[in-house]
Design a protein around this motif. Structure first.
Motif, short mmCIF file in Angstrom:
data_model
loop_
_atom_site.label_atom_id
_atom_site.label_comp_id
_atom_site.label_asym_id
_atom_site.label_seq_id
_atom_site.Cartn_x
_atom_site.Cartn_y
_atom_site.Cartn_z
N PRO A 5 34.60 32.74 39.79
CA PRO A 5 33.43 33.25 39.06
C PRO A 5 32.21 33.40 39.96
CG PRO A 5 33.72 30.93 38.60
CD PRO A 5 34.90 31.35 39.44
N CYS A 6 31.18 34.06 39.45
CA CYS A 6 29.97 34.26 40.25
C CYS A 6 28.72 34.01 39.43
CB CYS A 6 29.94 35.68 40.82
SG CYS A 6 29.90 36.99 39.58
N ILE A 7 27.67 33.61 40.15
CA ILE A 7 26.33 33.47 39.58
C ILE A 7 25.38 34.10 40.59
CG2 ILE A 7 24.56 31.90 38.71
CD1 ILE A 7 26.75 29.76 38.35
N ASP A 8 25.00 35.34 40.36
CA ASP A 8 24.10 36.05 41.27
C ASP A 8 22.67 35.91 40.75
OD1 ASP A 8 26.35 36.80 42.62
OD2 ASP A 8 26.34 38.88 41.94
N ILE A 9 21.78 35.48 41.64
CA ILE A 9 20.40 35.18 41.23
C ILE A 9 19.42 36.08 41.97
CG2 ILE A 9 18.67 33.37 40.99
CD1 ILE A 9 20.99 31.34 41.30
#
Length: 258
Positions: A5-9
């Motif tokens: 999964p990813c969490i792009d900020i």
């Protein structure tokens, strides 16, 4: 094959953007999705499903107005699931240990070791020695030019002279535990994967590789499994219903695990 999964900020918010549109000047990017939830929410969400190895990416450059706000979001995600997530975006020798101590399983590095169009072996070896190869992921995100894939840096805008080949994968694998590869030309567009790149990466039998870019349907996932010989891990961003897309998150996780 695993789902990563990813969490792009970006600008202090969890987003999905079209990769090639990111600009430091004005902190601009073409947005596919802006979440109302914070980064820690997604970290806990992925932890619930045991999806280790996802990546938290800071899309603001260090020293720009929104960097600290994005960094705090990243640190909150790492704190919500210590040891469960990787972190990247502006990582260098002087801050890598801070993120590891904050809970990152590995740090992801690109521009610090690929600079002025070349690989800086001294920096790579020094960073590897300082934190250990088990804590280092090399981002080999690339774009195609004249039929060849070249690693790109600085928000994916600058070409290096380093090609993505079996030989370069072999050389770099001595200094890291994993590769992250965005197919930048199709990143965020949901119009299909980069077939030649997937085949190249799928032929690699060394350390793990996570592929990202262009996935917009389960047909794309089937092709990724086939052309990647079921070896490549995968991350999906804007195509997921979590981020406003049409692909059901739970069905994706189940499909990849089959």
């Amino acid at each position: 094959m695993e789902f990563r999964p990813c969490i792009d900020i970006h600008n202090g918010k969890v987003k999905q953007i079209v990769g090639g549109t990111l600009r430091d000047q004005g902190n601009e990017a073409k947005e596919n999705f802006v979440s109302e939830q914070d980064a820690a929410f997604y970290a806990r969400f992925y932890q619930r499903d045991g999806l280790r190895g996802g990546h938290v990416i800071l899309l603001n450059k260090e020293g720009t107005p929104y960097y600290e706000k994005s960094k705090q979001q990243a640190l909150s995600a790492l704190g919500a699931w210590p040891g469960g997530l990787q972190v990247g975006g502006g990582i260098h020798e002087d801050n890598a240990e801070e993120f590891l101590q904050a809970g990152a399983s590995q740090v992801i590095v690109t521009s610090y070791v690929f600079r002025e169009g070349k690989i800086d072996w001294e920096r790579l070896k020094k960073l590897c020695a300082r934190i250990g190869k088990e804590h280092l992921v090399l981002d080999l995100s690339c774009r195609k030019r004249e039929g060849v894939y070249y690693i790109v840096t600085d928000r994916w805008q600058k070409f290096t002279d380093v090609q993505v080949t079996e030989q370069t994968l072999f050389e770099f694998s001595s200094y890291c535990s994993e590769f992250l590869v965005h197919a930048v030309d199709v990143e965020g567009k949901r119009q299909g994967i980069e077939k030649p790149l997937v085949k190249l990466l799928g032929a690699w039998e060394g350390i793990p590789v996570t592929y990202a870019g262009g996935i917009g349907s389960f047909d794309d996932l089937r092709l990724l499994k086939k052309w990647g010989q079921n070896r490549l891990h995968v991350t999906i961003g804007s195509a997921l219903d979590l981020f406003g897309g049409t692909m059901n998150y739970q069905e994706v996780v189940k499909f990849v695990a089959e």
